[in-house]
Design a protein around this motif. Structure first.
Motif, PDB file in Angstrom:
ATOM      1  N   PHE A  86      -1.432  57.003  33.160  1.00  0.00           N
ATOM      2  CA  PHE A  86      -1.972  55.994  34.071  1.00  0.00           C
ATOM      3  C   PHE A  86      -2.623  54.902  33.223  1.00  0.00           C
ATOM      4  CE2 PHE A  86      -4.950  59.547  33.842  1.00  0.00           C
ATOM      5  CZ  PHE A  86      -6.119  58.948  33.429  1.00  0.00           C
ATOM      6  N   SER A  87      -2.799  53.737  33.814  1.00  0.00           N
ATOM      7  CA  SER A  87      -3.153  52.542  33.062  1.00  0.00           C
ATOM      8  C   SER A  87      -4.637  52.494  32.711  1.00  0.00           C
ATOM      9  CB  SER A  87      -2.794  51.298  33.873  1.00  0.00           C
ATOM     10  OG  SER A  87      -3.595  51.246  35.050  1.00  0.00           O
ATOM     11  N   PHE A 118      -6.439  49.980  33.462  1.00  0.00           N
ATOM     12  CA  PHE A 118      -7.037  49.471  34.700  1.00  0.00           C
ATOM     13  C   PHE A 118      -7.552  50.617  35.560  1.00  0.00           C
ATOM     14  CE2 PHE A 118      -6.286  48.652  39.253  1.00  0.00           C
ATOM     15  CZ  PHE A 118      -7.184  47.614  39.465  1.00  0.00           C
ATOM     16  N   PHE A 119      -6.732  51.645  35.755  1.00  0.00           N
ATOM     17  CA  PHE A 119      -7.134  52.787  36.582  1.00  0.00           C
ATOM     18  C   PHE A 119      -8.233  53.598  35.900  1.00  0.00           C
ATOM     19  CE2 PHE A 119      -6.449  57.131  38.313  1.00  0.00           C
ATOM     20  CZ  PHE A 119      -6.703  56.845  39.655  1.00  0.00           C
ATOM     21  N   PHE A 120      -8.177  53.697  34.566  1.00  0.00           N
ATOM     22  CA  PHE A 120      -9.214  54.426  33.830  1.00  0.00           C
ATOM     23  C   PHE A 120     -10.582  53.795  34.057  1.00  0.00           C
ATOM     24  CE2 PHE A 120     -11.870  55.104  30.103  1.00  0.00           C
ATOM     25  CZ  PHE A 120     -11.781  56.476  29.904  1.00  0.00           C
ATOM     26  N   PHE A 121     -10.649  52.458  33.945  1.00  0.00           N
ATOM     27  CA  PHE A 121     -11.931  51.786  34.141  1.00  0.00           C
ATOM     28  C   PHE A 121     -12.372  51.828  35.611  1.00  0.00           C
ATOM     29  CE2 PHE A 121     -10.986  49.338  30.087  1.00  0.00           C
ATOM     30  CZ  PHE A 121     -11.922  50.054  29.349  1.00  0.00           C
ATOM     31  N   LEU A 122     -11.420  51.901  36.532  1.00  0.00           N
ATOM     32  CA  LEU A 122     -11.799  52.104  37.933  1.00  0.00           C
ATOM     33  C   LEU A 122     -12.452  53.477  38.127  1.00  0.00           C
ATOM     34  CD1 LEU A 122      -8.914  50.599  40.113  1.00  0.00           C
ATOM     35  CD2 LEU A 122     -11.189  49.640  39.640  1.00  0.00           C
ATOM     36  N   LEU A 123     -11.935  54.489  37.421  1.00  0.00           N
ATOM     37  CA  LEU A 123     -12.563  55.817  37.477  1.00  0.00           C
ATOM     38  C   LEU A 123     -13.985  55.763  36.916  1.00  0.00           C
ATOM     39  CD1 LEU A 123      -9.608  58.166  36.394  1.00  0.00           C
ATOM     40  CD2 LEU A 123     -10.571  57.869  38.683  1.00  0.00           C
ATOM     41  N   MET A 124     -14.184  55.032  35.806  1.00  0.00           N
ATOM     42  CA  MET A 124     -15.524  54.880  35.254  1.00  0.00           C
ATOM     43  C   MET A 124     -16.445  54.158  36.240  1.00  0.00           C
ATOM     44  SD  MET A 124     -15.440  56.357  32.291  1.00  0.00           S
ATOM     45  CE  MET A 124     -14.285  57.486  33.089  1.00  0.00           C
ATOM     46  N   THR A 125     -15.877  53.178  36.959  1.00  0.00           N
ATOM     47  CA  THR A 125     -16.653  52.480  37.985  1.00  0.00           C
ATOM     48  C   THR A 125     -17.091  53.448  39.074  1.00  0.00           C
ATOM     49  OG1 THR A 125     -15.368  50.457  37.594  1.00  0.00           O
ATOM     50  CG2 THR A 125     -16.632  50.567  39.636  1.00  0.00           C
ATOM     51  N   LEU A 179     -11.882  64.389  29.056  1.00  0.00           N
ATOM     52  CA  LEU A 179     -10.833  65.112  29.783  1.00  0.00           C
ATOM     53  C   LEU A 179      -9.885  64.141  30.482  1.00  0.00           C
ATOM     54  CD1 LEU A 179     -12.921  68.041  31.340  1.00  0.00           C
ATOM     55  CD2 LEU A 179     -11.315  68.159  29.424  1.00  0.00           C
ATOM     56  N   ILE A 180     -10.453  63.073  31.048  1.00  0.00           N
ATOM     57  CA  ILE A 180      -9.616  62.058  31.701  1.00  0.00           C
ATOM     58  C   ILE A 180      -8.690  61.402  30.685  1.00  0.00           C
ATOM     59  CG2 ILE A 180      -9.634  59.851  32.921  1.00  0.00           C
ATOM     60  CD1 ILE A 180     -12.262  60.681  34.217  1.00  0.00           C
ATOM     61  N   ALA A 181      -9.221  61.093  29.490  1.00  0.00           N
ATOM     62  CA  ALA A 181      -8.401  60.465  28.454  1.00  0.00           C
ATOM     63  C   ALA A 181      -7.300  61.400  27.967  1.00  0.00           C
ATOM     64  CB  ALA A 181      -9.280  60.028  27.280  1.00  0.00           C
ATOM     65  N   LEU A 182      -7.598  62.698  27.891  1.00  0.00           N
ATOM     66  CA  LEU A 182      -6.564  63.659  27.511  1.00  0.00           C
ATOM     67  C   LEU A 182      -5.440  63.669  28.544  1.00  0.00           C
ATOM     68  CD1 LEU A 182      -8.440  66.809  26.112  1.00  0.00           C
ATOM     69  CD2 LEU A 182      -6.885  65.294  24.890  1.00  0.00           C
ATOM     70  N   GLY A 183      -5.821  63.645  29.832  1.00  0.00           N
ATOM     71  CA  GLY A 183      -4.809  63.601  30.881  1.00  0.00           C
ATOM     72  C   GLY A 183      -4.036  62.296  30.886  1.00  0.00           C
ATOM     73  N   GLN A 184      -4.680  61.216  30.447  1.00  0.00           N
ATOM     74  CA  GLN A 184      -4.026  59.916  30.400  1.00  0.00           C
ATOM     75  C   GLN A 184      -2.996  59.833  29.288  1.00  0.00           C
ATOM     76  OE1 GLN A 184      -6.544  56.693  29.187  1.00  0.00           O
ATOM     77  NE2 GLN A 184      -5.368  55.130  30.274  1.00  0.00           N
ATOM     78  N   GLY A 185      -3.265  60.547  28.181  1.00  0.00           N
ATOM     79  CA  GLY A 185      -2.371  60.457  27.034  1.00  0.00           C
ATOM     80  C   GLY A 185      -2.421  59.091  26.384  1.00  0.00           C
ATOM     81  N   ALA A 186      -3.632  58.531  26.232  1.00  0.00           N
ATOM     82  CA  ALA A 186      -3.780  57.155  25.739  1.00  0.00           C
ATOM     83  C   ALA A 186      -3.365  57.046  24.282  1.00  0.00           C
ATOM     84  CB  ALA A 186      -5.231  56.708  25.901  1.00  0.00           C
ATOM     85  N   GLY A 187      -2.530  56.053  23.982  1.00  0.00           N
ATOM     86  CA  GLY A 187      -2.203  55.720  22.601  1.00  0.00           C
ATOM     87  C   GLY A 187      -1.219  56.643  21.921  1.00  0.00           C
ATOM     88  N   ILE A 188      -0.541  57.534  22.637  1.00  0.00           N
ATOM     89  CA  ILE A 188       0.446  58.400  22.017  1.00  0.00           C
ATOM     90  C   ILE A 188       1.662  57.555  21.618  1.00  0.00           C
ATOM     91  CG2 ILE A 188       1.886  60.430  22.331  1.00  0.00           C
ATOM     92  CD1 ILE A 188      -1.102  60.979  22.285  1.00  0.00           C
TER      93      ILE A 188
END
Length: 437
Positions: free
Chosen positions: A181-182, A184-191, A154-163
């Motif tokens: 969002f970057s 960097f921020f995605f991996f901070l969320l995983m952290t 769901l986070i990746a869908l909101g990020q729109g990665a690689g479009i």
């Protein structure tokens, strides 16, 4: 207190595979930056299989040196490693260094190994820990485990990665649209999610009243059995009972184990073969070529295929919890169906960069739907196999894990040279493709 414990169990289960699931759904963005590009999924697949040294080490230690490793201590260590690795990944994921004259994303792959080490080891530590709590909390743990795939998707869908879009400069070129969002921020969320798992585990172990009650209800004779202890019992005194060639679990005073079900040798052999086959496809073979299967249809199709198929896995597990099945006929049918869609995905990867229905919305929709059905059906098959073998004995589940890891390893070892050594699969820029009409 019960509601709080359910919440803690859910968050604890969520940390089991959230890091690796996060990597998979972020791949549509990572392959556009890291030097491995379309080969990156095959590298990740082989790194994950190498990380199985973690659960192997833990299992062997509990088999030959029982009591030396404390389960709670191991969980604290592995989850803490996961938090640190995720945090470092946020800062170092794009760092590259030359190896054999070619740039490689060394920091990303090394940190991926540690994340995989954490998640693979969780398979032999988290569940035995939860077995010491009251049964209703185990169900909540599995729900959290399902969320470990759903939330990153769901986070990746909101990020729109690689479009991406095709821009006409001197010729048509792929231009990637900026993500919401970057990385960097995605991996901070995983952290943050791994840190939440660590805190949930800390508070789970700090509820003495709950622990005392659960031990009295589950183990009236005050004998605490862990999965590793049962492995030792099986190895020391296994015997054939009825038609089930699984060693019977040693009964101890106060055990409250369900009645065992006997299965003929032929049926058990079939189940184990299906486990190995399904694991090879879902964990080794198809993930290695997902980029070749989806990217010829564009980054949007790749983005949707990775995220929606990641959602299909936990949803299939939830369906299996609500509607557990034991029919071998249904298991075989679903395996054939899932294998058929996997064969379609593989065929498209072989045809890359000019597959069927390219430059067509039907082609985009078909490849996304094929990946979702492939993942969903075979995930349900694995849960069905677990339900059947759980009713046989604990040893049957041990062999389930062994066949699952063996199948995954063989699948990864088969695909890695095909992708990275012999270049059996071809990549190309989506916008500049010159394919026959």
């Amino acid at each position: 207190m019960a509601l709080l414990t359910h919440l803690l169990a859910c968050v604890f289960g969520m940390g089991s595979w959230v890091a690796i699931n996060g990597l998979w759904v972020e791949l549509p963005l990572l392959v556009t930056v890291l030097p491995e590009q379309w080969d990156l999924p095959s590298y990740i697949t082989i790194v994950i299989q190498m990380a199985n040294v973690g659960p192997l080490f833990v299992t062997l230690m509990h088999r030959f040196r029982p009591g030396l490793l404390k389960e709670v201590t191991v969980i604290y260590v592995v989850v803490s490693v996961g938090v640190v690795a995720c945090l470092l990944l946020a800062f170092l994921w794009s760092y590259t260094s030359p190896i054999a004259g070619r740039p490689h994303s060394t920091a990303f792959l090394v940190l991926t190994f540690f994340l995989a080490l954490v998640d693979c080891t969780s398979s032999v530590t988290f569940l035995p820990f939860m077995m010491q709590l009251q049964p209703q909390y185990l169900t909540t743990f599995f729900i959290g485990e399902g969320l470990s795939g759903l939330i990153p998707a769901l986070i990746a869908l909101g990020q729109g990665a690689g479009i991406s879009t095709c821009a006409n400069v001197t010729q048509l070129e792929t231009r990637y649209l900026p993500a919401n969002f970057s990385t960097f921020f995605f991996f901070l969320l995983m952290t943050g999610m791994m840190l939440a798992c660590l805190l949930a585990f800390f508070f789970l172990t700090r509820q003495p009243k709950m622990w005392e009650l659960s031990q009295q209800q589950l183990f009236p004779s005050n004998i605490m059995l862990s999965s590793f202890d049962q492995i030792s019992d099986d190895g020391a005194g296994s015997q054939i009972s009825g038609g089930c060639p699984c060693p019977k679990d040693a009964k101890q005073p106060g055990d409250n184990l369900p009645e065992k079900v006997s299965y003929p040798l032929a049926k058990l052999t079939l189940i184990y073969l299906l486990i190995g086959w399904v694991s090879a496809l879902t964990n080794g073979v198809l993930p290695s070529v997902q980029s070749y299967s989806c990217l010829p249809y564009g980054n949007t199709a790749y983005h949707l295929a990775t995220t929606l198929s990641s959602m299909a896995n936990p949803l299939a597990c939830v369906v299996a919890m609500v509607l557990p099945g034991r029919s071998l006929a249904l298991m075989g049918t679903l395996t054939v169906v899932g294998t058929g869609f996997g064969a379609y995905n593989m065929a498209i990867a072989v045809m890359s960069p000019c597959p069927l229905l390219q430059q067509s919305q039907w082609g985009d929709a078909t490849i996304v739907l094929s990946w979702v059905i492939f993942t969903g059906t075979l995930s349900y098959v694995k849960v069905m196999a677990g339900v059947i073998l759980r009713s046989c004995s604990h040893s049957a589940l041990v062999w389930y894990g062994a066949l699952e890891q063996l199948g995954s390893l063989l699948g990864a070892l088969l695909m890695f040279p095909l992708v990275n050594v012999y270049s059996f699969f071809q990549s190309a820029d989506y916008c500049s493709l010159q394919c026959p009409a």
